[in-house]
Write an enzyme that holds these catalytic residues in place. Sequence first.
Site, PDB file in Angstrom:
ATOM      1  N   PHE A   1      -7.373 -41.865   4.811  1.00 37.85           N
ATOM      2  CA  PHE A   1      -8.589 -41.620   5.588  1.00 37.85           C
ATOM      3  C   PHE A   1      -9.847 -42.044   4.829  1.00 37.85           C
ATOM      4  CE2 PHE A   1     -10.010 -38.902   9.281  1.00 37.85           C
ATOM      5  CZ  PHE A   1      -9.080 -39.403  10.171  1.00 37.85           C
TER       6      PHE A   1
ATOM      7  N   TYR B   1      -6.550 -43.008  21.435  1.00 38.02           N
ATOM      8  CA  TYR B   1      -7.686 -43.497  20.642  1.00 38.02           C
ATOM      9  C   TYR B   1      -8.890 -43.766  21.540  1.00 38.02           C
ATOM     10  CZ  TYR B   1      -4.404 -44.349  16.769  1.00 38.02           C
ATOM     11  OH  TYR B   1      -3.481 -44.226  15.765  1.00 38.02           O
TER      12      TYR B   1
END
Length: 346
Positions: free
Chosen positions: A239, A53
């Site tokens: 998402f 990330y």
Amino acid sequence: MKFTTLPNTDLKISKICLGTMTFGNQNSEAEAHSQLDYAVERGINFIDTAEMYPIGGNEHIFGSTERHIGSWLHKIGTTEREKLVIATKIAGPNRGMEYIRQPLDFSKKSIHEAVELSLKNLQTEYIDLYQMHWPERIMNMFGQRGLNQIDSIWQDNFLEILTVFDGLIKEGKIKHIGVSNENPYGVMRFLRESEKHNLPRIATIQNPYSLLNRLFEVGLSEVCLRENVGLLAYSPLAFGILSGKYLNGSQPEYRMARFPQFTRYTNENATKATKLYHELADANGLTLVQMAEAFVHQQGFVTSTIIGATSLEQLKENIDAFNIQLTPEMIMEINKIQELIPNPAP
């Protein structure tokens, strides 16, 4: 805040887990700290991240999510850190991410390098839950429904991986282990090897689960219920699609507009199903966010639900949604839509 026990451990975790993949790209360090502060104020003690990330990352911002969490952990101090459960992940093979390390695999060398870097970035002496972000072998994941052929290059190394983790647990660098984006075969192989050789047992599986992707219910749900492996459900809002903000062709400056390459939840059937779920939520006096997250939260095989946000307002809305309890009648209506358009976003 409701709490549960991480399966086969003595760790108490909040039923809501703060996902952090926006930290370092969509969110600044200051914004990341604000989200972490707010989450803890609301009772969340479970934080999930990953070495790869932030989302949409590259070699220049690689690891910044863990570093932002690390600077926050340093700020709050050791006593407060010990009240938290910190989870992170090692990246598996992925074309285009060679900047993380070469090779991207689960060899002893790679696992040790990844753990050491995460410990450094997180500014912590131990990781509570260490997960494999996705398998080394090619399989059906990230939008793929089926497996067309067996990966003939991959060699079975479940025993070797567990042996490496056993050593790291004995060193005190990690406490527990889990898998992510796995299937029943992988889960059962890890469980079999741990039982045969008295090695660490996987506690959790982190897989997608939402109104648009209920594939976990096929195979994995029974495995996890019978074997006491907890689901950490990610993307409960698909998402952001299940916020409803992309309906009617709208393209707000949110995640899907910023990262158009992520098409998992944007196909025609996913859009059709989202519209139907939005109408159902509206007819019952709920927002789509409330209904979508309440649905995930109510499933018996879900240990904790991972939520993420790019603003405190979104984070508050997500946390508040867990106070909603869907009626049996609403569940029946949700299942009708699932039967009509099953799992449009695998």
